[in-house]
Enzyme design. Sequence first.
Site: not given
Ligand code: APR
Length: 310
Positions: A9-10, A13-14, A82, A119-120, A151, A175
């Site tokens: 996940g980039a 958060v990533g 979310r 991931t949540n 926090r 959490h």
């Molecule tokens: N493989 C790789 N990456 C994926 C896949 C997958 N199968 N499915 C989704 N993704 C990627 C999305 O394309 C997206 O870029 O995961 C990334 C998630 O990034 P954001 O949507 O920016 O979410 P983020 O704020 O990083 O949060 C990710 O962490 O805090 C928790 O609740 C939040 O579950 C969520 C996770």
Amino acid sequence: MRLKVTILGAGQVGASTAQRLMEHDYADVVMVDIIPGMPQGKALDIQEAAPIVGYSGRIVGTNGYEETAGSDVVVITSGIPRKPGMSRDDLVLTNQKIVTQVTEQIVARSPNAILIVLTNPVDAMTQVVYRVSGFPKRRVVGQAGILDTARFRTFVALEAGVSPRDVQAYVLGGHGDQMVPLARYCTIGGVPITEILPRERIDAIVERTRKGGEEIVKLLQTGSAFYAPSAALVEMIDAIALDQKRVLPCVAYLEGEYGLTGLFVGVPVRLGASGIEQVVEIPLTDDERAALHRSADTVRALVQVMQLSG
Ligand code: APR
């Protein structure tokens, strides 16, 4: 020898985690996302900051898994965040599918990695990763407590007008809204806050901590928190990479500790090079223990929704 860290996940958060980690300069990083070009573009951007910031590691982005082979640590952030009005639990079935897929890909190529789940809903997702990976419990850990505790520490520091570095605290449990901030163990420079701050201020801080994630989601409108979550992840990666043996609240698999069995939930652990080296049991009052068990019940209910067994 540089550590190899893969971040799944980039997204918000990533990518923040990758940036912070590169700045610590002990790891090479691989970022994986399904969006074509996106992890490659972010990785190149972070790589191009190296001459200015002054780090020597390599970072690459990819839409596949070949580059992840032989990772020492893998961070799972892939999933959907979310939206306003959603609880973390509303994400469960969608994120279960995503987390299952990515875990299968990772364990096939990095059988000795330590897996950190973000991931949540994180307690339930850590259970998914544990089941799917088949890894020993010490190599599967979730991030929640460091963020919730940060926090809590932030709000106490703001209230008391002191540096957040001098505020120590523990937030245990799942959490979610039922998390258990332990005011009795919260200290400023070693002095319990119960002797410094009035009861009603402490209660308000506890409540704000419980709703800390929601407060950010409401403000952002699109997406959820990522600066503090990524800082929390990097604190865990540091502890593992540098064998720091930090005592940190993490999502860990319990087998009788705190009277809980067969469930991942937030508790203090000792985190070092081999992962979770020990679940640290701190003494709880009857009320605190009951609150931890209530919180664990909400996690157990979610795990049942996913039809995973303990
Ligand atoms: N493989 C790789 N990456 C994926 C896949 C997958 N199968 N499915 C989704 N993704 C990627 C999305 O394309 C997206 O870029 O995961 C990334 C998630 O990034 P954001 O949507 O920016 O979410 P983020 O704020 O990083 O949060 C990710 O962490 O805090 C928790 O609740 C939040 O579950 C969520 C996770």
